[in-house]
Design a protein around this motif. Structure first.
Motif, PDB file in Angstrom:
ATOM      1  N   VAL A   1       0.860  -1.185   0.000  1.00 54.69           N
ATOM      2  CA  VAL A   1       0.000   0.000   0.000  1.00 54.69           C
ATOM      3  C   VAL A   1       0.895   1.234   0.000  1.00 54.69           C
ATOM      4  O   VAL A   1       1.637   1.468   0.956  1.00 54.69           O
ATOM      5  N   ARG A   2       0.823   1.975  -1.070  1.00 53.30           N
ATOM      6  CA  ARG A   2       1.544   3.237  -1.179  1.00 53.30           C
ATOM      7  C   ARG A   2       0.642   4.331  -0.607  1.00 53.30           C
ATOM      8  O   ARG A   2      -0.475   4.541  -1.101  1.00 53.30           O
ATOM      9  N   VAL A   3       1.087   4.999   0.418  1.00 54.24           N
ATOM     10  CA  VAL A   3       0.279   6.013   1.089  1.00 54.24           C
ATOM     11  C   VAL A   3       0.667   7.389   0.568  1.00 54.24           C
ATOM     12  O   VAL A   3       1.839   7.771   0.595  1.00 54.24           O
ATOM     13  N   LYS A   4      -0.322   8.105   0.085  1.00 55.59           N
ATOM     14  CA  LYS A   4      -0.129   9.484  -0.362  1.00 55.59           C
ATOM     15  C   LYS A   4      -0.702  10.398   0.719  1.00 55.59           C
ATOM     16  O   LYS A   4      -1.920  10.571   0.825  1.00 55.59           O
ATOM     17  N   SER A   5       0.169  10.921   1.534  1.00 55.19           N
ATOM     18  CA  SER A   5      -0.288  11.763   2.645  1.00 55.19           C
ATOM     19  C   SER A   5       0.864  12.610   3.135  1.00 55.19           C
ATOM     20  O   SER A   5       2.009  12.133   3.232  1.00 55.19           O
ATOM     21  N   GLN A   6       0.563  13.859   3.451  1.00 58.64           N
ATOM     22  CA  GLN A   6       1.547  14.773   4.041  1.00 58.64           C
ATOM     23  C   GLN A   6       0.901  15.482   5.222  1.00 58.64           C
ATOM     24  O   GLN A   6      -0.293  15.781   5.212  1.00 58.64           O
ATOM     25  N   GLN A   7       1.718  15.739   6.226  1.00 56.17           N
ATOM     26  CA  GLN A   7       1.205  16.425   7.411  1.00 56.17           C
ATOM     27  C   GLN A   7       0.564  17.758   7.045  1.00 56.17           C
ATOM     28  O   GLN A   7      -0.448  18.154   7.622  1.00 56.17           O
ATOM     29  N   SER A   8       1.123  18.432   6.053  1.00 56.37           N
ATOM     30  CA  SER A   8       0.619  19.758   5.675  1.00 56.37           C
ATOM     31  C   SER A   8      -0.227  19.720   4.411  1.00 56.37           C
ATOM     32  O   SER A   8      -0.625  20.760   3.904  1.00 56.37           O
ATOM     33  N   GLY A   9      -0.514  18.520   3.888  1.00 58.81           N
ATOM     34  CA  GLY A   9      -1.259  18.415   2.645  1.00 58.81           C
ATOM     35  C   GLY A   9      -2.751  18.595   2.845  1.00 58.81           C
ATOM     36  O   GLY A   9      -3.257  18.738   3.968  1.00 58.81           O
ATOM     37  N   SER A  10      -3.481  18.561   1.736  1.00 52.73           N
ATOM     38  CA  SER A  10      -4.932  18.729   1.791  1.00 52.73           C
ATOM     39  C   SER A  10      -5.617  17.369   1.861  1.00 52.73           C
ATOM     40  O   SER A  10      -5.032  16.332   1.549  1.00 52.73           O
ATOM     41  N   ALA A  11      -6.891  17.392   2.227  1.00 51.58           N
ATOM     42  CA  ALA A  11      -7.667  16.152   2.312  1.00 51.58           C
ATOM     43  C   ALA A  11      -7.791  15.495   0.945  1.00 51.58           C
ATOM     44  O   ALA A  11      -7.802  14.264   0.840  1.00 51.58           O
ATOM     45  N   LYS A  12      -7.892  16.289  -0.101  1.00 55.89           N
ATOM     46  CA  LYS A  12      -8.064  15.736  -1.434  1.00 55.89           C
ATOM     47  C   LYS A  12      -6.798  15.078  -1.964  1.00 55.89           C
ATOM     48  O   LYS A  12      -6.842  14.346  -2.949  1.00 55.89           O
ATOM     49  N   GLU A  13      -5.673  15.333  -1.315  1.00 53.88           N
ATOM     50  CA  GLU A  13      -4.410  14.727  -1.726  1.00 53.88           C
ATOM     51  C   GLU A  13      -4.023  13.542  -0.842  1.00 53.88           C
ATOM     52  O   GLU A  13      -2.939  12.993  -0.986  1.00 53.88           O
ATOM     53  N   CYS A  14      -4.913  13.128   0.035  1.00 54.65           N
ATOM     54  CA  CYS A  14      -4.622  12.063   0.992  1.00 54.65           C
ATOM     55  C   CYS A  14      -5.405  10.802   0.595  1.00 54.65           C
ATOM     56  O   CYS A  14      -6.635  10.777   0.673  1.00 54.65           O
ATOM     57  N   TYR A  15      -4.685   9.779   0.150  1.00 56.94           N
ATOM     58  CA  TYR A  15      -5.362   8.545  -0.261  1.00 56.94           C
ATOM     59  C   TYR A  15      -4.385   7.377  -0.212  1.00 56.94           C
ATOM     60  O   TYR A  15      -3.170   7.547  -0.050  1.00 56.94           O
ATOM     61  N   PHE A  16      -4.937   6.165  -0.352  1.00 54.29           N
ATOM     62  CA  PHE A  16      -4.153   4.935  -0.396  1.00 54.29           C
ATOM     63  C   PHE A  16      -4.113   4.422  -1.836  1.00 54.29           C
ATOM     64  O   PHE A  16      -5.096   4.526  -2.571  1.00 54.29           O
ATOM     65  N   GLU A  17      -2.996   3.854  -2.199  1.00 50.94           N
ATOM     66  CA  GLU A  17      -2.868   3.147  -3.478  1.00 50.94           C
ATOM     67  C   GLU A  17      -2.505   1.695  -3.183  1.00 50.94           C
ATOM     68  O   GLU A  17      -1.373   1.401  -2.804  1.00 50.94           O
ATOM     69  N   LEU A  18      -3.467   0.807  -3.323  1.00 57.57           N
ATOM     70  CA  LEU A  18      -3.201  -0.622  -3.170  1.00 57.57           C
ATOM     71  C   LEU A  18      -2.533  -1.103  -4.445  1.00 57.57           C
ATOM     72  O   LEU A  18      -3.142  -1.112  -5.519  1.00 57.57           O
ATOM     73  N   ARG A  19      -1.276  -1.528  -4.331  1.00 66.27           N
ATOM     74  CA  ARG A  19      -0.491  -1.894  -5.506  1.00 66.27           C
ATOM     75  C   ARG A  19      -0.470  -3.406  -5.751  1.00 66.27           C
ATOM     76  O   ARG A  19       0.187  -3.878  -6.676  1.00 66.27           O
TER      77      ARG A  19
END
Length: 410
Positions: free
Chosen positions: A277-295
């Motif tokens: 699972v590649r996690v796309k998330s940053q402490q300072s990022g937006s909600a729309k940029e926060c998601y999981f990528e099941l590879r």
């Protein structure tokens, strides 16, 4: 429209497919048996059931925003032979793209006509390999879009005397294979007034429309910017990953992807393309940029079954409030190894009581039975190859048996 018979009812949507010669009938699913009961073994029915359980969990109105991104092989057919439409590993190269540009633009135009929003198209590393990503949709619409996309791509290729295949390894046993990565995030209804199985296209200028929902995925104060909900949901996926692999990698060729931009253990990491699972998330990022990528998923996987199984695993993580393991774990660190062949995946699935109970005994029994029959047919063809392969290498016989089973039909 609904058509009833003694055996089943069909939820049928009549649409004009831009690439079709005339108006065609698209059957969404066989939904009912004689007597009117829902058929629990139908993948789309199971997917809707799991989405409903997600929405009902904790009375929170959780919704899934998701999209599949598919790699597939494009081939030219001549005199009974099937060869890659282009050769070379020039990923993203414009000159490589021109070799199949007409086909790609036809796909983009046709998909727009059926509500599937193509975001990106490019060549990939293997011979004849293309990748197309589409915009996310809510709940069942995302899996419907994935199913429509795969069928449409194959039909458009056929109209041009070509063959498009979502078989994992269509041309060689070596190198990478065709993936079908599953990108998703969790959202929560703001209140009872907004609750309900949200549907529809979500892409709009500047992102997507999340009106009436707030992210259940992101928490700027949480570790890695993830909420406790997202962390436990992800922990559930990792806990059940060996069984999930049966749905993510449902054919023998899928396992040739392992280690070639596909995971070998049940782990996660921030922006790591080798993690399960590649996690796309940053402490300072937006909600729309926060998601999981099941590879884990191959392009051969069924979108409905992957979605349903992921939700079943994630819900178990939420119920148990499972803690998220540290990122980037290896097998030596305690990450569970993923099964290395289909037989082992099916054993892991049958042993996973939580997934079997959630998805239903009948669905699992049918799925396992079909896959075991496929493996037996392949083994028989390898053991007694056709006359024209009597003097071929073992690898050629294996690839031929795989292609005979899957090339045209996936």
């Amino acid at each position: 429209d609904t058509c009833r018979s003694n055996e089943a009812s069909f939820a049928t949507l009549y649409v004009t497919m831009p690439h079709a010669l005339q108006c065609v009938t698209y059957t969404a699913s066989v939904t009912r048996r004689a007597g009117g009961q829902l058929n629990p073994a139908v993948p789309r029915t199971a997917c809707r059931r799991m989405l409903q359980r997600l929405e009902a969990f904790g009375n929170r109105g959780l919704a899934l925003l998701s999209a599949f991104e598919y790699e597939f092989g494009l081939a030219r057919c001549s005199g009974g032979s099937v060869c890659p439409a282009f050769v070379g590993p020039e990923t993203f190269l414009t000159l490589q793209m021109t070799k199949s540009a007409d086909f790609l633009y036809a796909v983009e135009e046709a998909m727009e006509g059926v509500g599937v929003d193509v975001c990106a198209m490019h060549t990939e590393a293997a011979d004849g390999q293309l990748e197309i990503a589409v915009a996310p949709k809510w709940n069942i619409d995302a899996a419907d879009a994935a199913s429509t996309f795969k069928t449409g791509v194959k039909e458009i290729a056929q109209q041009r005397g070509m063959l498009a295949t979502f078989m994992s390894k269509p041309f060689s046993l070596e190198g990478g294979g065709n993936g079908g990565h599953f990108n998703f995030s969790l959202w929560q209804a703001m209140g009872a007034g907004e609750r309900g199985m949200r549907r529809g296209v979500v892409r709009s200028e500047g992102g997507f429309d999340s009106t009436g929902f707030v992210s259940a995925q992101r928490d700027p104060d949480g570790a890695f910017g993830l909420s406790a909900t997202a962390a436990s949901f992800l922990a559930g996926i990792l806990a059940h990953a060996p069984a999930l692999e049966a749905f993510c990698s449902p054919t023998p060729p899928c396992y040739k992807r392992h280690g070639n931009w596909a995971p070998t253990v049940a782990n996660w990491a921030i922006d790591d393309r080798m993690a399960a699972v590649r996690v796309k998330s940053q402490q300072s990022g937006s909600a729309k940029e926060c998601y999981f990528e099941l590879r884990m998923p191959s392009s051969a996987a069924c979108a409905y079954l992957v979605t349903a199984a992921v939700i079943a695993a994630g819900l178990d993580g939420l119920r148990q409030e499972l803690p998220l393991p540290p990122p980037g774990q290896s097998a030596a660190d305690g990450a569970a190894p993923l099964p290395t062949d289909l037989a082992a995946s099916l054993l892991a699935l049958k042993a996973d009581v939580v997934l079997c109970d959630a998805l239903g005994e009948e669905l699992v029994r049918w799925f396992v039975g079909v896959k075991e029959a496929e493996m037996a047919t392949i083994a028989q063809r390898i053991a007694t190859p056709p006359e024209d392969l009597k003097h071929s290498t073992a690898e050629q016989c294996i690839l031929s048996a795989w292609r005979h089973m899957y090339l045209e039909f996936l």
